[in-house]
Structures are given as C-alpha cells and as structure tokens.
Design a protein around this motif. Structure first.
Motif, PDB file in Angstrom:
ATOM      1  N   GLN A   1       0.848  -1.186   0.000  1.00 20.47           N
ATOM      2  CA  GLN A   1       0.000   0.000   0.000  1.00 20.47           C
ATOM      3  C   GLN A   1       0.889   1.244   0.000  1.00 20.47           C
ATOM      4  N   ARG A   2       0.499   2.232  -0.810  1.00 22.09           N
ATOM      5  CA  ARG A   2       1.223   3.512  -0.808  1.00 22.09           C
ATOM      6  C   ARG A   2       0.790   4.330   0.391  1.00 22.09           C
ATOM      7  N   VAL A   3       1.767   4.987   1.011  1.00 19.33           N
ATOM      8  CA  VAL A   3       1.519   5.913   2.107  1.00 19.33           C
ATOM      9  C   VAL A   3       2.235   7.196   1.718  1.00 19.33           C
ATOM     10  N   GLY A   4       1.574   8.053   0.940  1.00 15.73           N
ATOM     11  CA  GLY A   4       2.222   9.241   0.390  1.00 15.73           C
ATOM     12  C   GLY A   4       3.268   8.822  -0.625  1.00 15.73           C
ATOM     13  N   SER A   5       4.513   9.225  -0.396  1.00 17.47           N
ATOM     14  CA  SER A   5       5.622   8.854  -1.286  1.00 17.47           C
ATOM     15  C   SER A   5       6.279   7.539  -0.866  1.00 17.47           C
ATOM     16  N   LEU A   6       5.782   6.965   0.203  1.00 20.08           N
ATOM     17  CA  LEU A   6       6.400   5.754   0.757  1.00 20.08           C
ATOM     18  C   LEU A   6       5.442   4.568   0.630  1.00 20.08           C
ATOM     19  N   PHE A   7       5.876   3.418   1.118  1.00 27.80           N
ATOM     20  CA  PHE A   7       5.066   2.207   1.117  1.00 27.80           C
ATOM     21  C   PHE A   7       4.868   1.732   2.547  1.00 27.80           C
ATOM     22  N   SER A   8       3.772   1.029   2.747  1.00 29.25           N
ATOM     23  CA  SER A   8       3.554   0.370   4.037  1.00 29.25           C
ATOM     24  C   SER A   8       4.529  -0.796   4.158  1.00 29.25           C
ATOM     25  N   ALA A   9       4.626  -1.343   5.359  1.00 29.66           N
ATOM     26  CA  ALA A   9       5.525  -2.485   5.583  1.00 29.66           C
ATOM     27  C   ALA A   9       4.987  -3.707   4.837  1.00 29.66           C
ATOM     28  N   PRO A  10       5.854  -4.450   4.173  1.00 34.12           N
ATOM     29  CA  PRO A  10       5.416  -5.685   3.511  1.00 34.12           C
ATOM     30  C   PRO A  10       4.883  -6.695   4.529  1.00 34.12           C
ATOM     31  N   ASP A  11       4.013  -7.590   4.078  1.00 33.63           N
ATOM     32  CA  ASP A  11       3.450  -8.624   4.950  1.00 33.63           C
ATOM     33  C   ASP A  11       4.491  -9.654   5.357  1.00 33.63           C
ATOM     34  N   GLN A  12       5.490  -9.843   4.518  1.00 34.82           N
ATOM     35  CA  GLN A  12       6.501 -10.864   4.798  1.00 34.82           C
ATOM     36  C   GLN A  12       7.703 -10.277   5.523  1.00 34.82           C
ATOM     37  N   SER A  13       8.450 -11.150   6.162  1.00 41.20           N
ATOM     38  CA  SER A  13       9.665 -10.722   6.866  1.00 41.20           C
ATOM     39  C   SER A  13      10.808 -10.576   5.877  1.00 41.20           C
ATOM     40  N   PRO A  14      11.716  -9.639   6.139  1.00 43.41           N
ATOM     41  CA  PRO A  14      12.868  -9.499   5.249  1.00 43.41           C
ATOM     42  C   PRO A  14      13.798 -10.703   5.365  1.00 43.41           C
ATOM     43  N   VAL A  15      14.489 -10.990   4.270  1.00 43.35           N
ATOM     44  CA  VAL A  15      15.514 -12.027   4.260  1.00 43.35           C
ATOM     45  C   VAL A  15      16.707 -11.546   5.080  1.00 43.35           C
ATOM     46  N   ARG A  16      17.020 -10.275   4.949  1.00 43.45           N
ATOM     47  CA  ARG A  16      18.154  -9.686   5.651  1.00 43.45           C
ATOM     48  C   ARG A  16      17.897  -8.189   5.811  1.00 43.45           C
ATOM     49  N   VAL A  17      18.414  -7.643   6.899  1.00 45.50           N
ATOM     50  CA  VAL A  17      18.382  -6.194   7.138  1.00 45.50           C
ATOM     51  C   VAL A  17      19.813  -5.780   7.438  1.00 45.50           C
ATOM     52  N   VAL A  18      20.320  -4.805   6.682  1.00 46.71           N
ATOM     53  CA  VAL A  18      21.658  -4.271   6.927  1.00 46.71           C
ATOM     54  C   VAL A  18      21.539  -2.759   7.033  1.00 46.71           C
ATOM     55  N   THR A  19      22.548  -2.137   7.605  1.00 47.69           N
ATOM     56  CA  THR A  19      22.552  -0.686   7.770  1.00 47.69           C
ATOM     57  C   THR A  19      23.767  -0.111   7.067  1.00 47.69           C
ATOM     58  N   SER A  20      23.530   0.945   6.300  1.00 54.46           N
ATOM     59  CA  SER A  20      24.653   1.606   5.633  1.00 54.46           C
ATOM     60  C   SER A  20      25.455   2.381   6.681  1.00 54.46           C
ATOM     61  N   ASN A  21      26.737   2.582   6.381  1.00 53.20           N
ATOM     62  CA  ASN A  21      27.597   3.325   7.308  1.00 53.20           C
ATOM     63  C   ASN A  21      27.521   4.824   7.003  1.00 53.20           C
ATOM     64  N   THR A  22      28.345   5.618   7.657  1.00 54.44           N
ATOM     65  CA  THR A  22      28.304   7.073   7.471  1.00 54.44           C
ATOM     66  C   THR A  22      28.680   7.487   6.051  1.00 54.44           C
ATOM     67  N   SER A  23      29.360   6.620   5.313  1.00 47.52           N
ATOM     68  CA  SER A  23      29.683   6.884   3.906  1.00 47.52           C
ATOM     69  C   SER A  23      28.579   6.383   2.980  1.00 47.52           C
ATOM     70  N   GLY A  24      27.489   5.879   3.557  1.00 46.59           N
ATOM     71  CA  GLY A  24      26.381   5.363   2.775  1.00 46.59           C
ATOM     72  C   GLY A  24      26.609   3.960   2.246  1.00 46.59           C
ATOM     73  N   GLU A  25      27.737   3.351   2.586  1.00 46.29           N
ATOM     74  CA  GLU A  25      28.082   2.035   2.030  1.00 46.29           C
ATOM     75  C   GLU A  25      27.443   0.905   2.825  1.00 46.29           C
ATOM     76  N   PHE A  26      27.080  -0.161   2.112  1.00 45.46           N
ATOM     77  CA  PHE A  26      26.517  -1.340   2.755  1.00 45.46           C
ATOM     78  C   PHE A  26      26.923  -2.580   1.969  1.00 45.46           C
ATOM     79  N   LYS A  27      26.789  -3.721   2.629  1.00 43.89           N
ATOM     80  CA  LYS A  27      27.077  -5.004   1.991  1.00 43.89           C
ATOM     81  C   LYS A  27      26.221  -6.052   2.679  1.00 43.89           C
ATOM     82  N   ALA A  28      25.581  -6.903   1.880  1.00 42.44           N
ATOM     83  CA  ALA A  28      24.729  -7.955   2.427  1.00 42.44           C
ATOM     84  C   ALA A  28      25.010  -9.262   1.706  1.00 42.44           C
ATOM     85  N   GLN A  29      25.345 -10.261   2.459  1.00 38.84           N
ATOM     86  CA  GLN A  29      25.582 -11.584   1.882  1.00 38.84           C
ATOM     87  C   GLN A  29      24.230 -12.267   1.688  1.00 38.84           C
TER      88      GLN A  29
END
Length: 163
Positions: free
Chosen positions: A85-113
C-alpha cells in the motif's frame, strides 16, 4: 594350549573389529566436517544517497549527485507493487519478513551476503519504506544475485526531491 590360542585369536579379532568401527566412524565424522558447505560469497553491495529539494535544471545549476546517508536496507524476496500500500511517497511495511536487514555506514556504504536469487530492496524511512525503481513486471526495486558475485546497487532516496 590350543584353547588359549583360540581365545587369544578371538580377542584379537574383536579388538580389530572395534578398531575398524572406531576408525570408520572417525573418518566419516571428519569427512562430514570437511564437506560442510562454505559460506557463500555473493550478495549485494553499494551506496545509499539522499537527494532533496529542487532538482530542476537551470542556468549555473549542477545536478545533485546525492549525499551519503545511514539507512536500514530491508531485503525481501521479490515483491510486486500490487502487494504493498502507498503511504504518500512511501510504502507500508510488507506482509513478509525481510531475508536480511543491513545498515549503511556514514559513507552510505553497505554489503549484504545473500543466496543467489532475485530480491526487492527498500530503505526504512521514518514513516514507511522507500523504493523508487520498478521493472516491467511491477517488481519493486529488483536486484539479481548471481553465484560468487556481489551485485553493485546505488539506492537514491529522493522522495523529498522535485524534478
């Protein structure tokens, strides 16, 4: 005396049998440990950039390439646009759980296996989830992960920008 030798031979055979069982068990255990699958070496990597404000071209105005930001990146099995569902410019949370959640660092970089496959990626924002890329089949920000390869991704969070 022949009975003594017979008992001795019988006991030696039992000891050899036990030694054989212990040896086979040991080698089987070692081979199972050695054949344990190694950690996969593939997934996604990249940067998360923030763009906001007036991005309309004009005289003496350079395009904003974005500023690195820290964001949670939620990685899901492939999701269709019609599943959210759209919530303005964003989306509501998906019904399913994420496979993985990672956080980008202060340089905006991220990596997910990840295992090989196709995934949808979204950033977690204060009031919902953000994605701005869709394919011809309405899949949300699809990213394909190939065996033994990291797929490069740039996520441009621009829901507060005007173009």
């Amino acid at each position: 005396m022949p009975l003594f030798y017979l008992v001795l031979v019988y006991n030696l055979i039992l000891m050899l049998k036990n030694l054989l069982v212990v040896s086979l068990t040991f080698f089987l255990l070692i081979s199972c440990i050695a054949s344990k699958p190694s950690k996969s070496n593939q997934g996604i990597q990249g940067k998360v950039l923030w763009i906001e404000g007036n991005q309309m071209p004009g005289p003496n105005k350079e395009a904003d390439s974005g500023s690195p930001i820290i964001r949670e990146i939620h990685i899901y099995p492939l999701i269709k646009l019609t599943d959210l569902q759209r919530v303005g410019s964003l989306f509501s949370a998906p019904d399913q759980s994420p496979v993985r959640v990672v956080t980008s660092n202060t340089s905006g970089e991220f990596k997910a296996q990840l295992e090989p496959g196709t995934y949808s990626i979204m950033t977690k924002e204060e009031n919902g989830f953000f994605a701005n890329s869709f394919d011809g089949e309405n899949n949300i920000m699809p990213v394909r992960v190939e065996q033994e390869t990291y797929t490069d991704v740039t996520i441009t969070v621009n829901y507060k920008a005007s173009y």
